[in-house]
Structures are given as structure tokens and as C-alpha cells.
Enzyme design. Sequence first.
Site: not given
Length: 566
Positions: A39-40, A78, A132, A134, A234, A299-300, A321
Amino acid sequence: MSRFQLLFNMKSLIVLVVIVSIVTCKKQSKPNIVVILGDDIGWNDFSFHGSNQIPTPNIDALGYNGVFLNRFYTQPTCSPSRAALLTGKYPMRMGYQGTPLNSGEDRPLPDDVETLPQKLKELGYKTHLVGKWHLSAGRRKDTPTGRGFDTHFGYWNGYIGYFDFFAYQPMDPNDTSTGETEWSGLDLHDGFAPQWEYQNQYATDLFTEKSLEVIDKHNSSDPLFLMIGHLAAHTGAHGTELGVPDVNQTQKDYWYIDDPVRQRFADVVNRLDKSVGDVVQQLQKKDMLKNSIILFLSDNGAQTVGIYENHGSNYPLKGLKFSLLEGGVRGSAVLFSPLLSKKGYINNHLLHISDVYTTLIELAGGTAPNNTDGINQWSTISYDKNTQRKEILLNVDEIQGYSGIISKLGRYKFLNGSYLLGIYDGALGETGRNSSTPTYDASKVISSAVNQAIQSLSGISPLNSSTISTLREQLDISSCNQKTRTSDSPCLGECLFDLWKDPCETENIVSSSPTIAEKLREKLYNYVSQIVPERNRGVDLNSNPKKYNNTWCTWLDDSECYKTLL
Ligand SMILES: *[C@@H]1O[C@H](CO)[C@@H](O)[C@H](O)[C@H]1NC(C)=O
Ligand SMILES: *[C@@H]1O[C@H](CO)[C@@H](O)[C@H](O)[C@H]1NC(C)=O
Ligand SMILES: *[C@@H]1O[C@H](CO)[C@@H](O)[C@H](O)[C@H]1NC(C)=O
Ligand SMILES: *[C@@H]1O[C@H](CO)[C@@H](O)[C@H](O)[C@H]1NC(C)=O
Ligand SMILES: *[C@@H]1O[C@H](CO)[C@@H](O)[C@H](O)[C@H]1NC(C)=O
Ligand SMILES: *[C@@H]1O[C@H](CO)[C@@H](O)[C@H](O)[C@H]1NC(C)=O
Ligand SMILES: *[C@@H]1O[C@H](CO)[C@@H](O)[C@H](O)[C@H]1NC(C)=O
Ligand SMILES: *[C@@H]1O[C@H](CO)[C@@H](O)[C@H](O)[C@H]1NC(C)=O
């Protein structure tokens, strides 16, 4: 026992073994699928891209033995990325192209889309999500177990604390109906049941433990689909915490990083890397690795500064992001499978996160729905064959007013506007190429859990340090074709970049290449005319965790929730 009897018994044993293997072979022909999401985490936060700051030997080893997906594009944030991954559709087909979901926001995936776990379940898979989601959780039917996962252990919202497992939602203090600055509540669920007992454990370790349990309990005569959505890296509690188990140890281990937040970030990512090693090792222990596909992706891009800043780095790419510049959307992705025809190479074909959906469904023997945007990329990935993908719509966000598209073969990128006038378009992450930073240690890759597990399979060529350094040099794009990255030049109007010549997007050629710009502008308009308007709704004030014993519950199925008096 006579010699004859012994011979006879051995013969029947052999016949039995052959029959058993034919039967299991037949049953096992569908590959196990494990998708692991970071994540991130940014381009420069994986050591395979050339920085020595954060060792990720396990993730690197997946690529050196498998394939580095070097032109793999995600959505810039996300929820949209996860929506594309699980539906095979551009988010703008579902009104999902806007900013990520708030906690307590009712914005489920449309009921009629068939999710990846749903399709795989129809094809005989056991489907599990750890971590996660989301993608909204107002009603039970909108949660992971309502959308195709047999089990879910983890959280429904965008992020939770690394130790308290509370999801946090910033509130507008000027809103007189609440007057509060933040809502929070436990968001760790096993199915629908809140899980209080794990508090004070460390999120990455807990999700690893639960993932190992899923693999351990799995009956390997069925195909497995396991998705692990990590919290790492994250920000956690209050949207600011980067939780590590022992800060003093972190400072010692990452002494060569000056920024204390990035020291923590490095530890968070390194622990995620270790988790990947544990998972791959467990697959091998269960003898499932030989028939598995393991995809790791972020994810990004990283959110270096700003809201939920984690001090990750997308160097040498520009943009964070939320941005459609390469730093936001050029994903970090590696895939390993013994089923790959070509192994240990860099794949430069144009891939999009929605392709994962189509590729996996078709590998599992199914047919993906025809109203999706993903395409089956297996021959592109496994044989390095040309992709059938014509272009990538990066996004159209009609509320924030920015959009972008990449042309065939991934050469040109056309952008129209930027998120919040380009506040996240800068090149802000650390280079990680500092003389005081320890050098990359190929022997750590070779001795990693991932490499050890893979090397114990039959038919795998041994990994050596010269292969590692050759591939790593090719993956390192920090010279950006001798162009210096510009520190800050947001794309405020129309921008055109030649990504082949200028992968770091230093030069806007929109006025010097009007023909190419016009072609892409037209294609973009064509998508704009097809959008389903954004469905963002903000926080539903009925979701307040205070009503539900300080947990986030499926508030639109209120009767299912345990209520406390306010
Ligand atoms: C709340 O209102 C004050 C005064 O009008 C304003 O300065 C502040 O930015 C507002 N805060 C938020 C979060 O909207
Ligand atoms: C695993 O599944 C197979 C086929 O469905 C079944 O025959 C076998 O009993 C199962 N094994 C266990 C340990 O449940
Ligand atoms: C970390 O170091 C600080 C200052 O050196 C010390 O006060 C603290 O007790 C240490 N924490 C742990 C958990 O060891
Ligand atoms: C797409 O799939 C639907 C439902 O399976 C089918 O009715 C339709 O004819 C298909 N359309 C095309 C263009 O293949
Ligand atoms: C290298 O590290 C030193 C000390 O940690 C720091 O002062 C310097 O800015 C760094 N240089 C680069 C190019 O990042
Ligand atoms: C390293 O591995 C590659 C690929 O298997 C092989 O071609 C090469 O000869 C090996 N090099 C050394 C020094 O062992
Ligand atoms: C580019 O953005 C402007 C301003 O939002 C808009 O008017 C125009 O239609 C957009 N162009 C495309 C190709 O989407
Ligand atoms: C309510 O929350 C407390 C923790 O604050 C927990 O110990 C308790 O089990 C919860 N009650 C129910 C019924 O879930």
C-alpha cells in the site's frame, strides 16, 4: 515375504503411485493464485529498482526467478486500483474514478459486476482475503465475503493503526451535527465478527500469520486464491503513524537514512518483504508452490508528502499518489510462477491492473465477461510476446478535473490537468543513492526465503549474482536518458510526454507534437463520453462507531450490529 510377493507388492505400489499422481495431477491442474498488495509503496522503495536504502530481497527474488513487470500501470489511488483489479474494469465505468473511499462511506461496487473471487469461486477455487478491502462495507453483501471471498480476516476501510486496528476518519469540525475532528473504531474483522483480542500485535505480522494459516488449512486438492492486502506502508493510526515494533532498533538498522519517518518507512517495507518470504515458504512446505502464480504489486505510487504522507519515494519518477505522472501510476510489480515459459527477465510490454482480472480468470479455465477493460496477458507475460493492449486510460476524474491516457506500445502519455493544481506532481522522494548507504547484497537475495523455496523446485535454474546485477542495472532508470528531472512542474493544462525518450517526464512536448496530441485528445474524449458519474458520497453520519461499541459495523444492516447506548 517371498521375493515374488515383495516384487508384486512393489509393482502394485508403483501402479498405485502412478494412479494417485494422475488423479492429483488432474485435480491440481488449475494453478494456485496468490496476489500480495503493498500500500502506497513507491518505485524507489524496492531494492530491485536500484536503490540500496530498503532491502527487499524476497520481493526481488520473485522477479529474478520470474518476471519484472516493468510497464505495469495502476490507478493513482487505493480504492480505484483495487476496484480495477477485482473487476477488470476502468473505475470510471462504475463511478469509482474519484478520490478513495472514506470510512463510513456507502459506495459499494455495483451489484451486477462479477468480481475476481466470485469468478474464481465458480471455477472451483477456495477464495480468501487477508487484510485490506476498501471497497465499501455498509451492508453485509458489500463486504469481501459478500463479494466472492469465502473468508476475510482484516479491515474494510482505507487504513488502520498498526497496533490498535482502529480505522480513523477525519471529520469536519465545522459540521455542527458532529463537531468532531475524527471518528475512530475497531476495524479488524473475521467475516463480520469484530476481533478485539489481537490488539497490540503488529499488523504485518498478524496478516502474515493469518495468511500462513489459510495456506496450512487449505486442502491442496482444490485450487487456492489468496489475496493479501497489506497495511504496509500506508500511514496508520490518525493517518499519520508508521508503526514499527521497536523504534530504537529501527534507528539502529537504518542509521544511514537521515529522515526518521523514512527510517520507519524502511522498516515497515522490509517487514512486508519478510512476510512475502514466509508466504512463499509456506506454499513450498505444502507442496503447492510448484503449481502457483505469485503476483506482488503496489496499489499506486508512494505518498511522499501531503495527506497520509509516508515519505516513500518514487524517484526518479515525477508525481506522487493521486498524480497521473509516472510516479503515481507506473506500478512496481513482479510475478513468479514455475509455469512461466520464460523466467528471470524484464517484461516491457504495456500492462494495466485490470488485466490481472482477465488473465487470472482465463488461466483458471474460465472466460472473463466481455464488458471489461482487462485483457488476457498470459502469453505476454509467460512468453514475452507482444501485448494486444491498445492503450491505457489512466483515469478521468471529472470532479477534480484531471485525466490521462497512454498510447499503444506505451510510447506517449497525454494528460489534461492535475489533481489539486498539481500539488502532488513534484519529484520529491529520496534518491537512495548515497555513498553512506550500504551496497546491495546479492547474497541476501540468494539466501532469502523466497529464493530458497523457489530453488527447491525442480527445473529451476540456479540464481547467481551476475544475473542479479545485470537485471538490476537494466531496471535502474535513474539516469532517465541523461535528462535531469525537473523538481516541480505540475501539468496544469494539456501535457504530452514521450515515455520512451523521456521516462521521467521532464519535457512537455504538447505544442511541438500537435498531431500526436490531437490523436490522444480524441481518444480521451471518447472515454470521457462514456463515464459513469462519480458516486462519492462522503461519510454517512449513521456509521458512527460510537453507536456500535467503538467498531465500524455494516451500519446499513443495522440490525446485524451490536449497539451501545450513545
Ligand atoms: C472551519 O471554519 C473556519 C472558520 O470559517 C475555517 O477557517 C476553517 O478552515 C474551517 N475548517 C474546515 C476543516 O473546514
Ligand atoms: C480434500 O479434498 C478431497 C477432494 O474433495 C477429499 O477427497 C479429501 O478428503 C479432502 N481432504 C481433507 C483432509 O479434507
Ligand atoms: C529507546 O531509547 C530511548 C532513549 O535512548 C530510551 O529511553 C527508551 O527506553 C528505549 N526504548 C526501548 C523500547 O528500548
Ligand atoms: C457479451 O456477453 C453477454 C452476456 O454473456 C452476451 O449476451 C453478449 O452477446 C456478449 N456480447 C458480445 C459483443 O460478445
Ligand atoms: C547523503 O547522506 C547525507 C548524510 O546522511 C546527507 O546529508 C546528504 O544530503 C545525502 N545526499 C544525497 C544525495 O541524498
Ligand atoms: C548465472 O546464471 C545464468 C542464467 O542461469 C547463466 O547463464 C550464467 O552462466 C551464470 N553465471 C555464472 C557466473 O555462473
Ligand atoms: C480537458 O480539461 C478541460 C478543463 O477541465 C475540459 O474542458 C476539456 O474537455 C478536457 N479535455 C479532454 C480531452 O478531456
Ligand atoms: C465491546 O467492546 C469491548 C472493548 O471495548 C470488548 O471487550 C467487548 O467484547 C465488546 N462487546 C461486544 C459484545 O462485542
